[in-house]
Scaffold this motif. Structure first.
Motif, PDB file in Angstrom:
ATOM      1  N   LYS A  11       0.710  -1.179   0.111  1.00  0.00           N
ATOM      2  CA  LYS A  11       0.089   0.060   0.035  1.00  0.00           C
ATOM      3  C   LYS A  11       0.863   1.236  -0.081  1.00  0.00           C
ATOM      4  O   LYS A  11       2.082   1.207   0.551  1.00  0.00           O
ATOM      5  CB  LYS A  11      -0.900  -0.044   0.955  1.00  0.00           C
ATOM      6  CG  LYS A  11      -1.929  -1.154   1.393  1.00  0.00           C
ATOM      7  CD  LYS A  11      -3.103  -0.806   0.660  1.00  0.00           C
ATOM      8  CE  LYS A  11      -4.147  -1.870   0.860  1.00  0.00           C
ATOM      9  NZ  LYS A  11      -5.367  -1.256   1.396  1.00  0.00           N
ATOM     10  N   PHE A  12       0.432   2.149  -0.693  1.00  0.00           N
ATOM     11  CA  PHE A  12       1.194   3.452  -0.890  1.00  0.00           C
ATOM     12  C   PHE A  12       0.404   4.710  -0.354  1.00  0.00           C
ATOM     13  O   PHE A  12      -0.757   4.827  -0.720  1.00  0.00           O
ATOM     14  CB  PHE A  12       2.046   3.625  -2.258  1.00  0.00           C
ATOM     15  CG  PHE A  12       2.619   4.957  -2.406  1.00  0.00           C
ATOM     16  CD1 PHE A  12       3.735   5.337  -1.732  1.00  0.00           C
ATOM     17  CD2 PHE A  12       1.872   6.019  -3.227  1.00  0.00           C
ATOM     18  CE1 PHE A  12       4.584   6.373  -2.007  1.00  0.00           C
ATOM     19  CE2 PHE A  12       2.518   7.151  -2.998  1.00  0.00           C
ATOM     20  CZ  PHE A  12       3.778   7.316  -2.656  1.00  0.00           C
ATOM     21  N   LEU A  21       2.632   5.950  13.552  1.00  0.00           N
ATOM     22  CA  LEU A  21       1.064   6.041  13.244  1.00  0.00           C
ATOM     23  C   LEU A  21       1.029   4.963  12.248  1.00  0.00           C
ATOM     24  O   LEU A  21       0.222   4.023  12.435  1.00  0.00           O
ATOM     25  CB  LEU A  21       0.474   7.298  13.294  1.00  0.00           C
ATOM     26  CG  LEU A  21      -0.954   7.171  12.629  1.00  0.00           C
ATOM     27  CD1 LEU A  21      -1.818   6.852  13.664  1.00  0.00           C
ATOM     28  CD2 LEU A  21      -1.444   8.734  12.086  1.00  0.00           C
ATOM     29  N   TYR A  22       1.774   5.057  11.076  1.00  0.00           N
ATOM     30  CA  TYR A  22       1.661   4.265  10.050  1.00  0.00           C
ATOM     31  C   TYR A  22       2.232   2.999  10.095  1.00  0.00           C
ATOM     32  O   TYR A  22       1.534   2.087   9.677  1.00  0.00           O
ATOM     33  CB  TYR A  22       2.273   4.930   8.814  1.00  0.00           C
ATOM     34  CG  TYR A  22       1.598   6.263   8.316  1.00  0.00           C
ATOM     35  CD1 TYR A  22       0.266   6.464   8.540  1.00  0.00           C
ATOM     36  CD2 TYR A  22       2.529   7.276   7.617  1.00  0.00           C
ATOM     37  CE1 TYR A  22      -0.134   7.691   8.214  1.00  0.00           C
ATOM     38  CE2 TYR A  22       1.971   8.273   7.017  1.00  0.00           C
ATOM     39  CZ  TYR A  22       0.790   8.489   7.553  1.00  0.00           C
ATOM     40  OH  TYR A  22       0.387  10.082   7.244  1.00  0.00           O
ATOM     41  N   PHE A  27      -3.391   0.312  12.225  1.00  0.00           N
ATOM     42  CA  PHE A  27      -3.716   1.371  11.328  1.00  0.00           C
ATOM     43  C   PHE A  27      -4.517   1.176  10.184  1.00  0.00           C
ATOM     44  O   PHE A  27      -4.325  -0.027   9.338  1.00  0.00           O
ATOM     45  CB  PHE A  27      -2.372   2.260  10.850  1.00  0.00           C
ATOM     46  CG  PHE A  27      -2.361   3.277   9.920  1.00  0.00           C
ATOM     47  CD1 PHE A  27      -2.881   4.705  10.313  1.00  0.00           C
ATOM     48  CD2 PHE A  27      -2.354   3.094   8.757  1.00  0.00           C
ATOM     49  CE1 PHE A  27      -3.163   5.534   9.635  1.00  0.00           C
ATOM     50  CE2 PHE A  27      -2.813   4.111   7.687  1.00  0.00           C
ATOM     51  CZ  PHE A  27      -2.903   5.373   8.229  1.00  0.00           C
ATOM     52  N   ASP A  28      -5.611   1.936  10.110  1.00  0.00           N
ATOM     53  CA  ASP A  28      -6.465   1.829   8.825  1.00  0.00           C
ATOM     54  C   ASP A  28      -5.926   2.425   7.346  1.00  0.00           C
ATOM     55  O   ASP A  28      -5.798   3.577   7.189  1.00  0.00           O
ATOM     56  CB  ASP A  28      -7.725   2.546   9.165  1.00  0.00           C
ATOM     57  CG  ASP A  28      -8.693   2.230   8.001  1.00  0.00           C
ATOM     58  OD1 ASP A  28      -8.580   1.460   6.978  1.00  0.00           O
ATOM     59  OD2 ASP A  28     -10.018   2.528   8.097  1.00  0.00           O
ATOM     60  N   ASP A  29      -5.370   1.372   6.720  1.00  0.00           N
ATOM     61  CA  ASP A  29      -4.696   1.845   5.196  1.00  0.00           C
ATOM     62  C   ASP A  29      -5.674   1.668   4.128  1.00  0.00           C
ATOM     63  O   ASP A  29      -5.109   1.600   2.763  1.00  0.00           O
ATOM     64  CB  ASP A  29      -3.459   1.202   5.275  1.00  0.00           C
ATOM     65  CG  ASP A  29      -3.522  -0.363   5.146  1.00  0.00           C
ATOM     66  OD1 ASP A  29      -4.613  -0.610   5.048  1.00  0.00           O
ATOM     67  OD2 ASP A  29      -2.452  -0.894   5.124  1.00  0.00           O
ATOM     68  N   TYR A  67       5.139   3.492   2.624  1.00  0.00           N
ATOM     69  CA  TYR A  67       4.620   2.181   2.101  1.00  0.00           C
ATOM     70  C   TYR A  67       4.271   1.282   3.153  1.00  0.00           C
ATOM     71  O   TYR A  67       5.141   1.261   4.323  1.00  0.00           O
ATOM     72  CB  TYR A  67       5.999   1.609   1.441  1.00  0.00           C
ATOM     73  CG  TYR A  67       6.289   2.366  -0.024  1.00  0.00           C
ATOM     74  CD1 TYR A  67       5.777   1.789  -1.149  1.00  0.00           C
ATOM     75  CD2 TYR A  67       7.172   3.428  -0.120  1.00  0.00           C
ATOM     76  CE1 TYR A  67       6.145   2.372  -2.361  1.00  0.00           C
ATOM     77  CE2 TYR A  67       7.520   3.984  -1.370  1.00  0.00           C
ATOM     78  CZ  TYR A  67       6.674   3.478  -2.357  1.00  0.00           C
ATOM     79  OH  TYR A  67       6.933   4.041  -3.742  1.00  0.00           O
ATOM     80  N   ARG A  68       3.478   0.279   3.158  1.00  0.00           N
ATOM     81  CA  ARG A  68       3.068  -0.456   4.252  1.00  0.00           C
ATOM     82  C   ARG A  68       2.657  -1.984   3.565  1.00  0.00           C
ATOM     83  O   ARG A  68       2.292  -2.186   2.238  1.00  0.00           O
ATOM     84  CB  ARG A  68       1.664   0.001   4.600  1.00  0.00           C
ATOM     85  CG  ARG A  68       1.745   1.025   5.467  1.00  0.00           C
ATOM     86  CD  ARG A  68       0.377   1.426   6.239  1.00  0.00           C
ATOM     87  NE  ARG A  68      -0.243   0.170   6.909  1.00  0.00           N
ATOM     88  CZ  ARG A  68      -0.137  -0.068   7.861  1.00  0.00           C
ATOM     89  NH1 ARG A  68       0.500   0.546   9.089  1.00  0.00           N
ATOM     90  NH2 ARG A  68      -1.077  -1.209   8.371  1.00  0.00           N
ATOM     91  N   LYS A  69       3.104  -2.787   4.169  1.00  0.00           N
ATOM     92  CA  LYS A  69       2.717  -4.416   3.857  1.00  0.00           C
ATOM     93  C   LYS A  69       2.567  -5.000   5.089  1.00  0.00           C
ATOM     94  O   LYS A  69       3.231  -5.076   5.904  1.00  0.00           O
ATOM     95  CB  LYS A  69       3.920  -4.906   2.966  1.00  0.00           C
ATOM     96  CG  LYS A  69       3.800  -6.095   2.626  1.00  0.00           C
ATOM     97  CD  LYS A  69       4.671  -6.786   1.721  1.00  0.00           C
ATOM     98  CE  LYS A  69       4.724  -8.346   1.287  1.00  0.00           C
ATOM     99  NZ  LYS A  69       3.784  -8.407   0.288  1.00  0.00           N
ATOM    100  N   LYS A  70       1.603  -5.955   5.120  1.00  0.00           N
ATOM    101  CA  LYS A  70       1.175  -6.796   6.215  1.00  0.00           C
ATOM    102  C   LYS A  70       2.145  -8.229   6.016  1.00  0.00           C
ATOM    103  O   LYS A  70       1.875  -8.627   4.983  1.00  0.00           O
ATOM    104  CB  LYS A  70      -0.386  -7.076   6.324  1.00  0.00           C
ATOM    105  CG  LYS A  70      -1.079  -5.852   6.667  1.00  0.00           C
ATOM    106  CD  LYS A  70      -2.462  -5.861   6.900  1.00  0.00           C
ATOM    107  CE  LYS A  70      -3.105  -4.732   7.086  1.00  0.00           C
ATOM    108  NZ  LYS A  70      -4.553  -4.761   6.881  1.00  0.00           N
ATOM    109  N   LEU A  71       2.656  -8.429   6.995  1.00  0.00           N
ATOM    110  CA  LEU A  71       3.621  -9.474   6.683  1.00  0.00           C
ATOM    111  C   LEU A  71       2.984 -10.652   7.838  1.00  0.00           C
ATOM    112  O   LEU A  71       2.453 -10.557   8.525  1.00  0.00           O
ATOM    113  CB  LEU A  71       5.082  -9.287   7.093  1.00  0.00           C
ATOM    114  CG  LEU A  71       5.806  -8.080   6.500  1.00  0.00           C
ATOM    115  CD1 LEU A  71       7.170  -7.998   7.007  1.00  0.00           C
ATOM    116  CD2 LEU A  71       5.857  -8.657   5.299  1.00  0.00           C
TER     117      LEU A  71
END
Length: 71
Positions: A11-12, A21-22, A27-29, A67-71
């Motif tokens: 996600k970006f 926070l991010y 966190f709601d992305d 950038y976010r990624k759920k691992l």
């Protein structure tokens, strides 16, 4: 064990905010843009003569991108 490709399901966002926070697991992305790496967010914006990068940087938009990624 299933294999997950590292480049998928990112996600970006360019919104202003705090890294802590991010990075929070809750966190709601959902409003963030789904992307696949490699990703260059700078190409999504038009070049501008008054951009901080100047001619040496191709008159590109600058700033922070998250950038976010759920691992």
């Amino acid at each position: 064990m299933p294999v997950e490709l590292w480049n998928e399901a990112w996600k970006f966002s360019r919104e202003e905010g705090e890294a802590a926070l991010y990075a929070a697991p809750g966190f709601d992305d959902r409003a963030w843009k789904p992307i696949v790496l490699p990703h260059d967010w700078g190409v999504e914006y038009p070049a501008a003569r008054d951009a901080p990068s100047g001619g040496g940087g191709g008159y590109a938009v600058t700033g922070a991108g998250w950038y976010r990624k759920k691992l």
